[in-house]
Scaffold this active site. Structure first.
Site, PDB file in Angstrom:
ATOM      1  CB  ALA A 796      -0.863   0.053   1.190  1.00 25.41           C
ATOM      2  N   PRO A 797       0.894   2.249  -1.075  1.00 32.52           N
ATOM      3  CG  PRO A 797       0.738   2.772  -3.259  1.00 32.52           C
ATOM      4  CD  PRO A 797       0.204   1.863  -2.489  1.00 32.52           C
ATOM      5  CG  PHE A 815      -3.559   5.312   1.962  1.00 31.94           C
ATOM      6  CD1 PHE A 815      -2.533   4.471   2.063  1.00 31.94           C
ATOM      7  CD2 PHE A 815      -4.881   4.818   2.544  1.00 31.94           C
ATOM      8  CE1 PHE A 815      -2.667   3.153   2.652  1.00 31.94           C
ATOM      9  CE2 PHE A 815      -4.780   3.587   2.891  1.00 31.94           C
ATOM     10  CZ  PHE A 815      -3.859   2.598   3.100  1.00 31.94           C
ATOM     11  CG  HIS A 816      -4.275   2.338  -4.013  1.00 28.31           C
ATOM     12  ND1 HIS A 816      -4.971   1.189  -3.555  1.00 28.31           N
ATOM     13  CD2 HIS A 816      -4.773   2.352  -5.433  1.00 28.31           C
ATOM     14  CE1 HIS A 816      -5.682   0.540  -4.492  1.00 28.31           C
ATOM     15  NE2 HIS A 816      -5.499   1.352  -5.553  1.00 28.31           N
ATOM     16  CB  SER A 817      -6.238   0.610   1.481  1.00 24.29           C
ATOM     17  OG  SER A 817      -7.407   0.170   1.011  1.00 24.29           O
TER      18      SER A 817
END
Length: 962
Positions: A796-797, A815-817
């Site tokens: 996750a970045p 944020f990308h989960s």
């Protein structure tokens, strides 16, 4: 003593093999018809014909009968391989045959019911090995060779409808599709057995005798002609046989053939065109440019399909187009490729943009890549004089690569003649088509100088090449060439890729690291000098390129070296050293067969898939093996390059006229790089849209790697919407396009330039994420990249940036989960981001992809007292992925804008005021639009039907808050 004719062995093999399948099919139809025609989606009458795997492996007694019968096939099968070896005295074919037999055993004894992935791996391997097997048999065939060519081509032609109907069944869930798929699957079995059965006449004069002592065999027919040498035949890709006849007789016959071919094809300009001529250099630079254009475009658009199918789609198989050099073993194909390959490859590759349907466009590009690859191999093998000639071609080829990189830089990291480009998004397809056609028409005549002869009418053969390479050196050279092409493709087909391997975020210190502008130009300059000086290392594997490559690989692979250190000590030396190996490899593979070249591209395919699997491990079989191991893939490629390079004793002397023109070409490239860099300079200081109101407008958008729903590059359309929505800050997700399968593109290049925004690319391509980007009208004081906990699924970045917004420092998180299936990951990630956001009391905004329902589960970690964050609109209960959260800011508006056809996800936008009393998150008071000052409103153009497919949806209009 017992004697068996070769013809009987072939018949026995045919009967056993076909009988095993026929008996299983008859038993299955009579005993378990309803069960074997049923699949995961449909049964009878929607499906009416069983697949091969269901017939031979799902039920008793069919499975047992089939496996016993196929086991009986083993004896005639291995005897048949023995006969082929005895007839040809070639080990290549029988070795491939043994491997093919083993993989056959894999998919017939391990059924799809036992282990679907293992079954498919063996099946695909069997089909791949069928290519060299068929070529081997055809090259030695004597009886009904045209018929056998038709059968072989029909086998591989059947794969196209096979894949199509499998996609219709598995992904589009179409009734009856699997039965039609089964027809083609059974056709493959019939064609495969028939192909081997047609060897019966070739083997009828061979008798296998078993005596009390050692088995013996006698061949009663005259042996085929002796293998032709390089000086006898101009490397036209024929696969010849060994001979017992005299060399003189063989050469006399072969010389006649060569003379006829030279009169037709090679003679016209070979006396006038020299390798040192300007026209030769330009033609081969452009030919190399087109090779890289086609190759990079195929891998760029392949990614579109697994992205939309959320898994392996079947279209990934088009990467096998690079294995086309095996077709050069077929008689007359080399002649056709030499004459028409450049024209067809260029026209089909560039002209693919005219095709609207993505699947058809992909297949068209795959055809172009197959032609370009064959043309590259055929051209390289046709250079049959001294190593200096091969080296001169190699240098021109390297400059063609650099030309493609410079052109991509000029067009904001997109090649303007790619099939994802058109007139609407900045493509120059028509211009490219005209220029490429002109070059392609002259290419076969210009390159006829490769076949030129000396004053005595004979080819001048170099002393360095008079000693043939050993089998080991040929094998290592083939593997090394594949690794070399992969290494170039991975890191050297875009000027900014190496920069993003080094990029760790913004900083006020000098250690921040290079930005794409202007330092991408430095990559192009280094590559230009490497191409120019590479001839010095053609004859020898001196320590300079080897140690430079090894050390730079270690620096690039290191997780502890970042920023300028990684770029200067790792990236630039890597770019320089890789290109130094090109002439050395071209001299080596100039001596090998088309099968060796096919092995090179098999290596390229394996490394490319490995490079993808380091990130896409959640979507592929056994992905965990390479999870987050890109450094291992990088090191493997470099080791193969070093191992496959060869040393030649004699120094290579390049024509002085060629060197002068090479220097002029270098100067021209440096001037072009400087001009492009000047044109790309920032045009002004970024300014927010509404400074008088101290308004901050922020958006979040998942953009599917910059390809829209119809597989066109979407940067221009994204720019239009971001500009029209007056976004001061925008977080973009699924943006890491600096990979082979996304085209090695930089989505921020055009967007930051035309929108006049600062950009943070986020975690780079060596961080194994799908990527996130921050674009900002406000100065980025500092930014950090985070990889949140992901023990099970995707990494996750996140970007944590501190912005100077109207004189106040504000934290912005992008944020990308992880995916829905990975519950542990999403829980740990929510806790990690919660703690990160809660560590600071500054005003903050989260632009995110959370995969949660409002007010449930992990949502309560993101929106909590520990994080201090509030939902921009807690009453909006129709969300799942994208969320905007904030703290210590005055929220004034929220809108949801439909995506049009750019992606599959909407754009969410929030408006905030700085230096104002923060909202109370417990009581939300909405305002009517007329109660809001004009400067604070969202644009009216997206009300109602909107524009360009974008409109306010869900609420039908923006929401405003007190």
């Amino acid at each position: 003593m017992v004697s068996i004719s070769g013809k009987s062995i072939v018949w026995l093999h045919t009967v056993c093999a076909s009988g095993a399948f026929v008996v299983a099919l008859l038993l299955g139809y009579n005993l378990h018809f309803d069960k074997i025609v049923r699949n995961a989606h449909y049964g009878y009458p929607d499906e009416w014909f069983p697949s091969v795997s269901a017939t031979i492996g799902d039920r008793y007694p069919e499975r047992s009968v089939f496996q016993i019968a196929i086991a009986l096939t083993a004896m005639p099968r291995f005897l048949l391989l023995l006969l082929h070896w005895f007839k040809t005295r070639s080990l290549w074919g029988p070795i491939v045959g043994v491997l093919r037999t083993v993989t056959c055993g894999g998919w017939v004894y391990i059924t799809s019911t036992d282990d679907h992935n293992v079954h498919d791996v063996f099946m695909i391997s069997y089909i791949f090995l069928t290519i060299p097997w068929d070529v081997f048999v055809l090259s030695h065939a004597e009886w009904k060779k045209p018929l056998r060519i038709v059968v072989a081509l029909s086998f591989f032609g059947t794969l196209i409808p096979l894949v199509y109907w499998f996609i219709e069944h598995n992904f589009k869930v179409r009734a009856g599709a699997y039965s039609i798929y089964a027809y083609f699957e059974w056709s493959l079995i019939i064609l495969d057995v028939l192909f081997d059965g047609l060897s019966c006449k070739d083997m009828e004069n061979i008798t296998l005798t078993f005596a009390d002592g050692i088995s013996s065999a006698a061949n009663q027919v005259s042996a085929p002609p002796k293998r032709r040498t390089r000086s006898d035949y101009q490397n036209m890709g024929k696969y010849e046989n060994d001979s017992n006849v005299s060399v003189d007789e063989s050469l006399e016959e072969i010389n006649i053939v060569v003379e006829e071919q030279e009169d037709i094809i090679y003679a016209p300009l070979s006396s006038y065109i020299k390798q040192e001529s300007v026209i030769y250099i330009l033609v081969n630079v452009f030919d190399s440019f087109m090779f890289w254009t086609n190759l990079t475009s195929l891998l760029c658009i392949i990614w579109y399909f697994p992205l939309w199918y959320m898994g392996i789609s079947g279209y990934e198989a088009t990467i096998a187009a690079v294995l086309s050099p095996i077709l050069l073993c077929i008689p007359f194909v080399p002649i056709l490729v030499h004459q028409y390959g450049p024209l067809l490859g260029n026209v089909v590759g560039i002209g693919a943009y005219l095709i609207q349907h993505p699947e058809t466009r992909l297949i068209t590009v795959a055809v172009a890549v197959g032609l370009s690859t064959m043309n590259f191999v055929q051209t390289l093998r046709s250079i049959s004089r001294e190593p200096a000639c091969v080296t001169q071609y190699a240098v021109a080829w390297s400059f063609g690569l650099v030309a493609s990189v410079i052109l991509k830089m000029a067009f904001y990291s997109n090649n303007p003649i790619w099939p994802i480009m058109n007139e609407e998004n900045g493509g120059w397809n028509k211009t490219g088509l005209i220029v490429a056609t002109v070059f392609a028409i002259f290419t076969p005549y210009i390159n006829s100088c490769h076949y030129a002869v000396d004053a005595n009418g004979e080819n001048s053969a170099p002393s360095a090449l008079q000693t043939p390479l050993t089998l080991r050196k040929k094998l290592l050279g083939s593997l090394g060439l594949g690794a070399l092409i992969f290494s170039i493709h991975q890191l050297l087909t875009d000027s900014s890729t190496l920069i993003y391997w080094s990029w760790e975020g913004w900083s006020q210190s000098a250690q921040m690291g290079p930005l794409p502008w202007p330092f991408a130009a430095l990559t192009c300059v280094v590559m230009s000098f490497a191409a120019t000086s590479s001839w010095k290392f053609a004859h020898s594997t001196k320590s300079t390129p080897i140690w430079t490559l090894v050390l730079s690989t270690l620096v690039l692979g290191s997780k502890h070296i970042t920023g300028w250190y990684k770029f200067i000590l790792g990236g630039l030396p890597y770019a320089y050293s890789v290109l130094l190996f090109v002439p050395n490899y071209f001299i080596t593979v100039n001596q090998v067969s088309n099968i060796n070249f096919t092995a090179s591209f098999v290596t390229y395919v394996i490394l490319t898939l490995s490079h993808v699997w380091t990130v896409a491990y959640a979507f592929v079989p056994y992905g965990w093996v390479l999870r987050e191991r890109l450094d291992c893939v990088l090191a493997t490629a470099s080791l193969l390059i070093v191992a496959g390079s060869n040393e030649y004793r004699e120094t290579i002397h390049i024509n002085s006229a060629y060197m002068k023109r090479l220097f002029l070409l270098l100067v021209g490239f440096i001037v072009a790089i400087a001009y492009v860099t000047e044109q790309l300079r920032p045009t002004g200081v970024p300014q927010p849209y509404h400074p008088d109101s101290e308004l901050l407008t922020a958006g979040i958008w998942t953009v599917h790697f910059g390809l829209d729903n119809e597989m066109w590059a979407s940067e221009n359309r994204m720019i239009d919407l971001i500009r029209d929505m007056e976004l001061d800050i925008v977080g973009l997700l699924e943006t890491d396009t600096q990979r082979i399968t996304m085209g090695n593109r930089d989505l921020t290049s055009r967007m930051a330039h035309e929108l006049q925004m600062y950009a943070d690319y986020g975690p780079g391509p060596n961080k194994h994420t799908w990527g996130c980007v921050l674009l900002s009208k406000f100065p980025i004081v500092q930014s950090e990249h985070h990889l949140l906990p992901s023990p099970v699924g995707e990494l996750a970045p996140a970007i944590h940036a501190i912005l100077d917004v109207y004189g106040e420092l504000i934290d912005v998180y992008v944020f990308h989960s992880g995916q829905e299936e990975d519950e542990l990951d999403r829980k740990l990630q929510s806790e990690g981001l919660r703690d990160l956001m809660g560590a600071h009391d500054r005003p903050a905004i989260l632009l995110s992809y959370l995969v949660t329902e409002p007010h449930n589960g992990n949502y309560n970690n993101y929106v909590s007292d520990k994080s201090g964050m509030h939902d921009i609109d807690p009453e909006d209960d129709d969300r799942w992925c994208q969320y905007i959260l904030f703290k210590n800011l005055k929220r004034t508006g929220f809108a949801r804008v439909s995506r049009g056809t750019i992606t599959d996800t909407e754009l969410q936008v929030g408006k905030f005021q700085v230096h104002q009393e923060p909202n109370s998150h417990k009581a939300i008071k909405r305002l009517d639009k007329n109660e809001v000052e004009q400067d604070m409103r969202f644009p009216d153009k997206f009300l109602g039907e909107g524009e360009r497919g974008h409109r306010y949806h869900v609420f039908e209009e923006p929401r405003y808050y007190d």
